[in-house]
Enzyme design. Structure first.
Site, PDB file in Angstrom:
ATOM      1  N   GLY A  75       0.927  -1.255   0.163  1.00 39.45           N
ATOM      2  CA  GLY A  75      -0.174  -0.056  -0.033  1.00 39.45           C
ATOM      3  C   GLY A  75       0.816   1.218  -0.128  1.00 39.45           C
ATOM      4  O   GLY A  75       0.611   2.003   1.013  1.00 39.45           O
ATOM      5  N   GLU A  94       0.088  -2.179  -4.887  1.00 40.06           N
ATOM      6  CA  GLU A  94      -1.240  -1.261  -4.410  1.00 40.06           C
ATOM      7  C   GLU A  94      -2.523  -1.555  -5.178  1.00 40.06           C
ATOM      8  O   GLU A  94      -2.193  -2.014  -6.296  1.00 40.06           O
ATOM      9  CB  GLU A  94      -0.687   0.369  -5.053  1.00 40.06           C
ATOM     10  N   ASN A 110       2.647   1.064   5.819  1.00 36.70           N
ATOM     11  CA  ASN A 110       1.510   1.746   6.595  1.00 36.70           C
ATOM     12  C   ASN A 110       0.342   1.306   6.339  1.00 36.70           C
ATOM     13  O   ASN A 110      -0.073   1.310   5.283  1.00 36.70           O
ATOM     14  CB  ASN A 110       1.632   3.374   6.475  1.00 36.70           C
ATOM     15  N   TYR A 157      -5.403  -0.368   7.746  1.00 37.80           N
ATOM     16  CA  TYR A 157      -5.903  -0.868   9.124  1.00 37.80           C
ATOM     17  C   TYR A 157      -6.815  -1.854   8.896  1.00 37.80           C
ATOM     18  O   TYR A 157      -7.114  -2.670   9.697  1.00 37.80           O
ATOM     19  CB  TYR A 157      -6.149   0.146  10.103  1.00 37.80           C
ATOM     20  N   PHE A 180      -1.466  12.193   9.706  1.00 36.94           N
ATOM     21  CA  PHE A 180      -2.084  11.625   8.171  1.00 36.94           C
ATOM     22  C   PHE A 180      -3.167  12.676   7.583  1.00 36.94           C
ATOM     23  O   PHE A 180      -3.698  13.628   8.471  1.00 36.94           O
ATOM     24  CB  PHE A 180      -2.611  10.535   8.901  1.00 36.94           C
TER      25      PHE A 180
HETATM   26  N1  SAM Z   1       1.879   4.153   2.312  1.00 41.05           N
HETATM   27  C1  SAM Z   1       0.981   5.219   2.361  1.00 41.05           C
HETATM   28  C2  SAM Z   1       1.281   6.321   3.404  1.00 41.05           C
HETATM   29  O1  SAM Z   1       1.807   5.812   4.208  1.00 41.05           O
HETATM   30  O2  SAM Z   1       0.908   7.511   3.196  1.00 41.05           O
HETATM   31  C3  SAM Z   1      -0.300   4.784   2.184  1.00 41.05           C
HETATM   32  C4  SAM Z   1      -0.915   4.237   3.416  1.00 41.05           C
HETATM   33  S1  SAM Z   1      -2.774   3.805   3.366  1.00 41.05           S
HETATM   34  C5  SAM Z   1      -2.921   3.649   5.155  1.00 41.05           C
HETATM   35  C6  SAM Z   1      -3.110   2.165   2.931  1.00 41.05           C
HETATM   36  C7  SAM Z   1      -2.629   2.040   1.568  1.00 41.05           C
HETATM   37  O3  SAM Z   1      -2.900   0.622   1.286  1.00 41.05           O
HETATM   38  C8  SAM Z   1      -3.556   2.743   0.432  1.00 41.05           C
HETATM   39  O4  SAM Z   1      -2.926   3.385  -0.434  1.00 41.05           O
HETATM   40  C9  SAM Z   1      -4.673   1.747  -0.182  1.00 41.05           C
HETATM   41  O5  SAM Z   1      -5.027   2.118  -1.202  1.00 41.05           O
HETATM   42  C10 SAM Z   1      -3.796   0.318  -0.033  1.00 41.05           C
HETATM   43  N2  SAM Z   1      -4.420  -0.880   0.123  1.00 41.05           N
HETATM   44  C11 SAM Z   1      -5.739  -1.042   0.732  1.00 41.05           C
HETATM   45  N3  SAM Z   1      -5.929  -2.468   0.538  1.00 41.05           N
HETATM   46  C12 SAM Z   1      -4.953  -3.031  -0.063  1.00 41.05           C
HETATM   47  C13 SAM Z   1      -4.855  -4.195  -0.684  1.00 41.05           C
HETATM   48  N4  SAM Z   1      -5.491  -5.138  -0.171  1.00 41.05           N
HETATM   49  N5  SAM Z   1      -3.531  -4.694  -1.183  1.00 41.05           N
HETATM   50  C14 SAM Z   1      -2.618  -3.764  -1.573  1.00 41.05           C
HETATM   51  N6  SAM Z   1      -2.949  -2.268  -1.135  1.00 41.05           N
HETATM   52  C15 SAM Z   1      -4.075  -2.192  -0.562  1.00 41.05           C
END
Ligand code: SAM
Length: 281
Positions: free
Chosen positions: A47, A68, A115, A118, A183
């Site tokens: 992600g 992603e 990150n 959640y 955030f």
């Molecule tokens: N790394 C970035 C940051 O720290 O600003 C984004 C963190 S954000 C909490 C979680 C990221 O995980 C988002 O970009 C979201 O689109 C991606 N995401 C959500 N579910 C996912 C999945 N099943 N597989 C891969 N990426 C995913």
């Protein structure tokens, strides 16, 4: 006109994908330092979002594979790191991705950084447990309560299924906390960064059976381990019956009859599992 804020490239965030993007420079640097990326490492970032962590990871010279699920974000990242030959973008769901294929590409273990979204941190951690032999180290940000639960010691009521699983598979260290205002959008929960280092002493450990046992043991947290095991079904239920009941199984494993699952230490779980499996032979 000139003073109006620039519209961000990705104008909104998707709550369903757990999108709370890190924007605080100090915390971004602190997390990248905790990952400690080095040329020669193969880092898997789950992600990457808008690339807050990705930038520092790529700048280190490490090979970075980022996965992603959101195609708009993946498009923007691909463009941003177009000229960085050490960056690779994968589009898809981490839960459906075999880490073996990613590690095989570079023929080495993966350093995992994230990150985490959640809303799916539990299934992601279960996946990391199953594939821990492919990992050298994991540095992840989680909801603070989840981090506390993971690090809870035997006897602590915060201990649960995930705690026992992770404790069996990894050494865990809580590193630092991150406040909501680091955030955008601002989440309603506090966050914490943890480091997990796989324990790889027994490659043939029966992960699946262990998960079944621990899951049955925690089925109803308020009940004793004995009561939960006595009403368990499937493989665990069958094995407990072969033993003549959970009281006999616990007695034979040197575990107190009225213990709750949260009280058991890793060595006791292993003894319980060994007895359960041996009964089958
Ligand atoms: N790394 C970035 C940051 O720290 O600003 C984004 C963190 S954000 C909490 C979680 C990221 O995980 C988002 O970009 C979201 O689109 C991606 N995401 C959500 N579910 C996912 C999945 N099943 N597989 C891969 N990426 C995913």
């Amino acid at each position: 006109m000139g003073n109006e804020p620039q519209e961000p490239r990705v104008p909104f965030s998707k709550r369903s994908l757990g999108q709370n993007f890190l924007t605080d420079r100090n915390y971004i640097e602190k997390i990248v330092s905790a990952v400690d990326p080095r040329a020669g490492d193969h880092i898997l970032e789950i992600g990457p979002g808008r690339g807050a962590l990705t930038e520092g990871l790529v700048a280190s010279g490490a090979k970075v594979t980022a996965i992603e699920l959101d195609d708009h974000l993946a498009d923007a990242l691909e463009e941003r790191f177009l000229h960085d030959s050490n960056f690779e973008m994968l589009r898809g769901d981490i839960l459906e991705t075999d880490l073996q294929q990613i590690s095989r590409a570079e023929n080495g273990k993966l350093k995992l950084a994230a990150n985490l979204p959640y809303n799916i941190s539990t299934p992601i951690l279960r996946k990391l447990f199953k594939q821990r032999h492919l990992l050298s180290e994991v540095t992840v940000m989680l909801q603070k309560e989840v981090a506390e639960r993971l690090a809870a010691a035997p006897g602590d009521s915060k201990r649960g299924f995930l705690t026992v699983l992770i404790a069996r598979g990894f050494g865990i260290r809580r590193l630092f906390e991150v406040p909501p205002n680091a955030f955008r959008p601002v989440p309603r929960v506090d966050s914490a960064v943890v480091r997990l280092v796989p324990i790889l002493s027994d490659p043939d450990f029966p992960d699946g059976k262990f998960e079944m046992l621990v899951s049955a043991a925690f089925r109803q947290k308020r009940k004793t381990l004995k009561n939960n095991l006595d009403v368990s079904d499937g493989w665990v239920g069958e094995q407990v019956s072969l033993f003549g009941g959970a009281a006999e199984l616990l007695g034979g494993s040197g575990i107190e009859a009225l213990a709750r699952a949260e009280a058991l230490e890793t060595a006791e779980w292993t003894r319980l599992l060994t007895n359960l499996i041996d009964r089958h032979k």
